[in-house]
Design an enzyme around this catalytic site. Structure first.
Site, short mmCIF file in Angstrom:
data_model
loop_
_atom_site.label_atom_id
_atom_site.label_comp_id
_atom_site.label_asym_id
_atom_site.label_seq_id
_atom_site.Cartn_x
_atom_site.Cartn_y
_atom_site.Cartn_z
N TYR A 135 0.88 -1.18 0.00
CA TYR A 135 0.00 0.00 0.00
C TYR A 135 0.91 1.22 0.00
N THR A 138 2.24 6.89 1.46
CA THR A 138 3.16 7.85 2.07
C THR A 138 4.37 8.12 1.18
N GLY A 177 5.22 -0.84 3.66
CA GLY A 177 5.69 -2.15 4.07
C GLY A 177 5.62 -3.13 2.93
N ARG A 310 7.83 -12.70 41.58
CA ARG A 310 8.91 -11.91 42.17
C ARG A 310 8.61 -11.58 43.62
N ARG A 333 -0.31 0.56 39.45
CA ARG A 333 0.29 0.73 38.10
C ARG A 333 -0.16 -0.38 37.15
N THR A 422 1.99 5.98 15.05
CA THR A 422 2.31 6.84 13.92
C THR A 422 1.67 6.37 12.63
N GLU A 424 -0.79 4.50 9.94
CA GLU A 424 -2.25 4.49 9.77
C GLU A 424 -2.86 5.74 10.36
C1 LIG Z 1 -2.69 -4.24 12.89
C2 LIG Z 1 -2.64 -3.71 11.49
C3 LIG Z 1 -3.16 -4.74 10.59
C4 LIG Z 1 -3.02 -4.67 9.29
C5 LIG Z 1 -2.24 -3.56 8.64
C6 LIG Z 1 -1.03 -4.01 7.95
C7 LIG Z 1 0.21 -3.78 8.39
C8 LIG Z 1 0.49 -3.06 9.63
C9 LIG Z 1 1.58 -2.07 9.49
C10 LIG Z 1 1.47 -0.84 8.99
C11 LIG Z 1 0.22 -0.34 8.37
C12 LIG Z 1 0.34 1.13 8.23
C13 LIG Z 1 0.06 1.55 6.82
C14 LIG Z 1 0.00 3.03 6.68
O1 LIG Z 1 0.47 3.79 7.47
S1 LIG Z 1 -0.84 3.51 5.28
C15 LIG Z 1 -0.77 5.28 5.29
C16 LIG Z 1 -1.61 5.85 6.40
N1 LIG Z 1 -1.74 7.25 6.20
C17 LIG Z 1 -2.66 7.97 6.86
O2 LIG Z 1 -3.37 7.50 7.73
C18 LIG Z 1 -2.76 9.41 6.43
C19 LIG Z 1 -3.51 10.23 7.46
N2 LIG Z 1 -4.14 11.37 6.81
C20 LIG Z 1 -5.48 11.34 6.45
O3 LIG Z 1 -6.20 10.38 6.68
C21 LIG Z 1 -6.03 12.58 5.79
O4 LIG Z 1 -4.98 13.28 5.16
C22 LIG Z 1 -6.72 13.54 6.81
C23 LIG Z 1 -5.78 13.85 7.95
C24 LIG Z 1 -7.95 12.86 7.34
C25 LIG Z 1 -7.07 14.85 6.13
O5 LIG Z 1 -7.93 14.54 5.05
P1 LIG Z 1 -8.14 15.64 3.90
O6 LIG Z 1 -8.96 15.01 2.84
O7 LIG Z 1 -6.84 16.24 3.55
O8 LIG Z 1 -8.93 16.84 4.52
P2 LIG Z 1 -10.01 17.09 5.58
O9 LIG Z 1 -10.58 18.38 5.13
O10 LIG Z 1 -9.44 17.00 6.94
O11 LIG Z 1 -11.14 15.94 5.41
C26 LIG Z 1 -12.15 16.18 4.44
C27 LIG Z 1 -13.40 15.51 4.92
O12 LIG Z 1 -13.21 14.10 4.81
C28 LIG Z 1 -13.47 13.47 6.04
N3 LIG Z 1 -12.57 12.33 6.12
C29 LIG Z 1 -11.23 12.38 6.22
N4 LIG Z 1 -10.73 11.13 6.26
C30 LIG Z 1 -11.79 10.28 6.17
C31 LIG Z 1 -11.92 8.85 6.17
N5 LIG Z 1 -10.86 8.03 6.29
N6 LIG Z 1 -13.14 8.32 6.06
C32 LIG Z 1 -14.22 9.13 5.97
N7 LIG Z 1 -14.19 10.51 5.97
C33 LIG Z 1 -12.97 11.05 6.09
C34 LIG Z 1 -13.21 14.54 7.07
O13 LIG Z 1 -13.91 14.24 8.25
C35 LIG Z 1 -13.75 15.75 6.36
O14 LIG Z 1 -15.15 15.70 6.46
P3 LIG Z 1 -15.97 17.05 6.70
O15 LIG Z 1 -17.40 16.59 6.75
O16 LIG Z 1 -15.50 17.61 8.00
O17 LIG Z 1 -15.61 17.92 5.53
C1 LIG Z 2 6.46 1.21 10.84
C2 LIG Z 2 5.74 2.04 9.80
C3 LIG Z 2 5.04 1.41 8.77
C4 LIG Z 2 4.40 2.16 7.79
N1 LIG Z 2 3.76 1.53 6.76
C5 LIG Z 2 3.22 2.26 5.76
C6 LIG Z 2 2.63 1.63 4.62
O1 LIG Z 2 2.60 0.40 4.53
N2 LIG Z 2 2.11 2.40 3.64
C7 LIG Z 2 2.14 3.77 3.71
O2 LIG Z 2 1.65 4.42 2.78
N3 LIG Z 2 2.68 4.41 4.78
C8 LIG Z 2 3.22 3.68 5.79
N4 LIG Z 2 3.79 4.32 6.87
C9 LIG Z 2 3.84 5.79 6.90
C10 LIG Z 2 2.84 6.34 7.91
O3 LIG Z 2 1.55 6.18 7.44
C11 LIG Z 2 3.17 7.83 8.14
O4 LIG Z 2 4.43 7.91 8.77
C12 LIG Z 2 2.09 8.45 9.02
O5 LIG Z 2 0.92 8.62 8.27
C13 LIG Z 2 2.54 9.81 9.61
O6 LIG Z 2 2.82 10.71 8.59
P1 LIG Z 2 4.22 11.50 8.59
O7 LIG Z 2 5.29 10.52 8.76
O8 LIG Z 2 4.22 12.40 7.43
O9 LIG Z 2 4.17 12.38 9.91
P2 LIG Z 2 3.91 13.96 9.99
O10 LIG Z 2 2.51 14.28 9.59
O11 LIG Z 2 5.02 14.66 9.31
O12 LIG Z 2 3.99 14.16 11.59
C14 LIG Z 2 5.09 14.78 12.21
C15 LIG Z 2 4.55 15.64 13.34
O13 LIG Z 2 3.78 16.70 12.77
C16 LIG Z 2 2.52 16.79 13.44
N5 LIG Z 2 1.49 17.28 12.51
C17 LIG Z 2 1.33 16.95 11.22
N6 LIG Z 2 0.27 17.59 10.69
C18 LIG Z 2 -0.28 18.33 11.69
C19 LIG Z 2 -1.42 19.20 11.79
N7 LIG Z 2 -2.21 19.44 10.74
N8 LIG Z 2 -1.68 19.76 12.99
C20 LIG Z 2 -0.90 19.49 14.06
N9 LIG Z 2 0.20 18.70 14.04
C21 LIG Z 2 0.49 18.13 12.86
C22 LIG Z 2 2.23 15.36 13.86
O14 LIG Z 2 1.29 15.34 14.93
C23 LIG Z 2 3.62 14.88 14.29
O15 LIG Z 2 3.84 15.29 15.63
C24 LIG Z 2 4.44 3.58 7.87
C25 LIG Z 2 5.10 4.22 8.91
C26 LIG Z 2 5.76 3.45 9.89
C27 LIG Z 2 6.48 4.16 11.01
#
Ligand SMILES: CC/C=C\C/C=C\C/C=C\CCCC(=O)SCCNC(=O)CCNC(=O)[C@H](O)C(C)(C)COP(=O)(O)OP(=O)(O)OC[C@H]1O[C@@H](n2cnc3c(N)ncnc32)[C@H](O)[C@@H]1OP(=O)(O)O
Ligand SMILES: Cc1cc2nc3c(=O)[nH]c(=O)nc-3n(C[C@H](O)[C@H](O)[C@H](O)COP(=O)(O)OP(=O)(O)OC[C@H]3O[C@@H](n4cnc5c(N)ncnc54)[C@H](O)[C@@H]3O)c2cc1C
Length: 627
Positions: A135, A138, A177, A310, A333, A422, A424
């Protein structure tokens, strides 16, 4: 001695039916049977051993993970395991690997954002593991800000293709990943450009490597991003870096359930909310909440069993010293963490229902509960992962020095778990989403209906935001406070779902009573921890606060005789726990001592380097050190 249960005296104190509690923890009698059988299958198979992980180099660890993934897949095929059993097997193998992302993200993304036709083409290949997916969302420069992603997907009507490109260094995909060395395909998120117009971020299925010789396809520069936190098992995961150089893919590889691009180059936004592009994140966040209850329960199981083993201080007339689990500080705790493990289990069950419900509604194009589902998954993912990461570290400290040994299982559990705060969705960013949802809820209440309960304070905040500055600026100015409000809102969710669980029929002698004690501990611990807020808002009086504290101590005394049985109810094998301190029979000291000699450093009595460095030192043969 082997075979002796050193915790038998603790188990005999139990006041409830542990087997019945095992079914409550598993979720149902069927779920318990499957979990119990599969966990024992994994524990009894030497092919899944993990006690040597801390002695492997990164390349050895990675290759061993590939071996285990292949071995697990062969086991699933040979034993004709169901999808549920296969998922349990991957869970109990307990090895971060590309399979997590393939099954946990790649497949859900296609199911949630692919058209029927795309699902029919790609899912059979993925289910048979004839392709391995990752996926890729990022980038080096953006992770939280999805709309800021820079990878481009430009439609070429001449060839009916998309051109995927990394225009800048910061647009390099970074972190996915499985991407670094294993995945053959990716769901790549990119800024869609059609007819010169940007249409926002969309998902695309992109093949990365040849299915013949695994070499990267033309236009792909791909590799691993390097070692990660600690020496933990997460280094078995090949989080990768990927740059696209004008890679062409067929138009039908854009995930088109939410939006479409026609062969004429017309962009069509169906009446499905664009946020469905984020659907896979909703799914993973709800699984992460269940995962938090598992990780916290593992740490609590280790710390509780060791706290009963312990003994330190308190010997009377040469008698045995005091079990550290009897100290009120240890209980204050440990037991809130025990209560949290159960609380997160039940809120995770409810969240799974909420996700299934919203998914069903979405299939009928009913988007009414999507905002609530987003707020709940985002908020509970944030709350439970923060509490679990802090809780694992607290459990390490509760075990004293031996908690710092790899053989305790706690350092590795912490190192593998903490990125959950961090990935998801970074936890603060997600809480701001909840805060936005709360503010939107309040503003929609209108003057006739005052907000009540945990959002009553929002009236003041809303007034402040509207009179002192624009809502947007107010939100930014007050965001730190709003994040606290979001946490409080989510804590209310956890407590209320625990209470709802207790209103269900719960069979087994004394089981419901034990859960009521744990629910009260969870709620009163929160009240004690945040009593400043409750007092300053007049929600409670100082007398209430004192009563709560007294009641907490009483509740700890009620849990004490049942503590070992409450962690036995998790039904973890010693293999899965991976901890000498948490072993079922409590026979800790002989196992610690035996394990020490297996460390490679003890392969020779005189260490490598003695003759080269130590002997010259001891014999004053070292010339004055060169500056
Ligand atoms: C145990 C795990 C098991 C399996 C997984 C496998 C492996 C495990 C290891 C690692 C997995 C990790 C993989 C990753 O990290 S993948 C990448 C993850 N990245 C993120 O999560 C990015 C986070 N950022 C966001 O989600 C969005 O950028 C945002 C912060 C939510 C901002 O969205 P944006 O569109 O820019 O703007 P907004 O104006 O804030 O939102 C517009 C509107 O949309 C609504 N909204 C936002 N997100 C969602 C959603 N997910 N679903 C539904 N609606 C959503 C938001 O509320 C807003 O609505 P309004 O009505 O207020 O306009
Ligand atoms: C172990 C691991 C596995 C991962 N696997 C995947 C994967 O499979 N696929 C994938 O696509 N991604 C993956 N990621 C990436 C992950 O989804 C991102 O690291 C995560 O979404 C955080 O985004 P960032 O790193 O840009 O942090 P940033 O957003 O840069 O965060 C840095 C700091 O800025 C602050 N910040 C950011 N925006 C704001 C705001 N608007 N207001 C206030 N504070 C803010 C945050 O709170 C944080 O303190 C993985 C990451 C890790 C560590």
């Amino acid at each position: 001695m082997e075979g002796v249960d050193h915790l038998a005296h603790e188990r005999n104190k139990s006041e409830f039916d542990v087997d019945a509690m095992k079914i409550v923890w598993a979720g149902s009698p069927h779920a318990f049977v499957v979990s119990d059988r599969i966990s024992k299958l994994v524990a009894s198979d030497p092919g899944f051993r993990k006690d040597n992980r801390s002695t492997l180099s990164r390349k050895e660890l990675f290759k061993n993970t590939l071996r285990k993934a292949a071995y697990a897949w062969k086991t699933i095929i040979d034993l004709h395991l169901s999808e549920e059993e296969a998922a349990k097997l991957r869970f109990y193998v307990d090895e971060p690997a590309f399979t997590d992302v393939h099954w946990g993200m790649f497949i859900p993304a296609i199911k949630g954002q692919g058209t029927e036709e795309q699902q029919q083409k790609w899912l059979p290949l993925a289910y048979k593991m004839q392709i391995i997916g990752c996926y890729a969302q990022t980038e080096l420069g953006h992770g939280s800000n999805v709309q800021g992603l820079e990878t481009t997907a430009t439609f070429d009507p001449q060839t009916d293709e998309f051109i995927i490109h990394s225009p800048t260094l910061t647009s390099s995909k970074w972190w996915p990943g499985g991407l670094g060395k294993v995945a053959t395909h990716a769901i790549a998120y990119a800024l869609l450009i059609v007819g010169g117009r940007e249409q926002g971020v969309h998902g695309f299925i992109v093949q990365l490597r040849s299915l013949e010789d695994h070499s990267p396809l033309p236009g792909m520069t791909v590799g691993d991003i390097g070692m990660k936190f600690g020496n933990g098992a997460y280094n078995a995961m090949d989080n990768g870096v990927l740059r696209f150089d004008h890679v062409r893919i067929p138009r039908n590889q854009m995930l088109m359930r939410v939006s479409q691009v026609t062969c004429e180059g017309k962009y069509k936004q169906s009446d499905v909310p664009r946020q469905l592009v984020y659907g896979a994140m909703l799914y993973v966040r709800q699984t992460i909440v269940a995962d938090a209850s598992c990780a916290l329960s593992r740490a609590v199981c280790i710390a509780t069993r060791y706290s009963a083993v312990r003994r330190q201080f308190g010997s009377q007339n040469g008698g045995p010293e005091t079990q550290v689990i009897d100290y009120k500080t240890q209980q204050s705790r440990l037991f809130p963490l025990l209560a949290s493990a159960y609380a997160f289990r039940f809120v995770g069950e409810w969240l799974k229902w909420l996700y299934a419900d919203v998914t069903q509604r979405l299939q009928a194009n009913d988007f009414s509960t999507l905002p609530e589902a987003h707020a709940c998954t985002a908020g509970l993912k944030s709350l439970t992962t923060t509490a679990t990461a802090d809780g694992i570290e607290e459990c390490r400290k509760l075990c004293g020095g031996h908690g710092y040994l790899c053989s305790s299982g706690l350092p590795e559990l912490f190192a593998v778990y903490v990125p959950a705060c961090t990935y998801e969705g970074e936890n603060t960013v997600l809480l701001l989403q909840v805060a936005r949802f709360l503010m939107k809820t309040v503003s929609q209440l209108g003057s006739s209906k005052k907000p009540v309960g945990t959002i009553a304070y929002m009236t003041r905040v809303e007034h402040l935001m509207q009179c002192r500055c624009g809502v947007q600026r107010g939100f930014a100015e007050l965001s730190a406070d709003l994040v606290e409000a979001a946490v409080a809102h989510c804590q209310l969710l956890v407590v209320s779902k625990f209470i709802e669980k207790l209103q269900q029929e719960i069979p087994g002698k004394g089981v419901k009573q034990q859960l009521e004690v744990l629910c009260n501990i969870y709620a009163l611990f929160l009240l004690h921890k945040h009593q400043g807020d409750f007092l300053s808002t007049g929600c409670i009086t100082p007398k209430h606060a004192a009563l709560a504290n007294d009641e907490l101590r009483s509740l700890y005394s009620q849990v004490r005789p049942n503590a070992i049985a409450l962690v036995d109810a998790f039904n973890y094998t010693d293999h899965y726990l991976g901890s000498i301190l948490g072993c079922y029979d409590g026979n800790v000291y002989p196992k610690l001592y035996e394990a020490a000699w297996k460390d490679p450093l003890n392969e020779s009595v005189v260490p490598d380097g003695y003759h080269q460095y130590i002997r010259p030192l001891l014999k004053q043969e070292i010339r004055t050190a060169r500056l």
